[in-house]
Write a protein that holds these residues in place. Sequence first.
Motif: not given
Length: 166
Positions: A80-92, A102-105
């Motif tokens: 989830s920490g990796i996904l969080f950073q990978a999606t920083t500029n997505v769905f802002v 979290a669900f995806l992770a």
Amino acid sequence: MNLFLIISAALGAVVTYVLQKNFGMSAVISSSIVGLVGGIIGLIIPNKMFAPVVFCGAFVGMSSPSLFSLSLVVIAGIFSGILFQATTNVFVGFGGKLGSIAFLAVASVFYIKGLLFGIDNLDTPIDEKLREELSTKSLEELQRRVEELSPPLFQSLNNSEKNNKR
């Protein structure tokens, strides 16, 4: 990738999970406590992403102890920490982003675990007679029955699971 944020997400997941599993708190209360503490610490730490990533990890930690072990929560927290950073500029600015991450992770880790080790009870047939019989029982009777059949399972349930008649 910022290792500090990955560890923060995993820590948020682990603390939430431990609060519900070992201290009998509901998943929601556990997550709320972790999110609140993360938010307060986030006021002190100069990284503005600390509080949201901890809260994202807290959502991971809401996983049911009867389905997820601590080691799987750690792995899902890291992911989830990796996904969080990978999606920083997505769905802002869109609501639900942290819960979706979290669900995806959690779903990804559960899926990989299933591929590697199989999923328990997947081939258990539905027993309609038993369902009908149990539907007439009170919550207390159902709790007693679970505790008699599997004390370890009963002990692993959090308050929300213990008090859910379904």
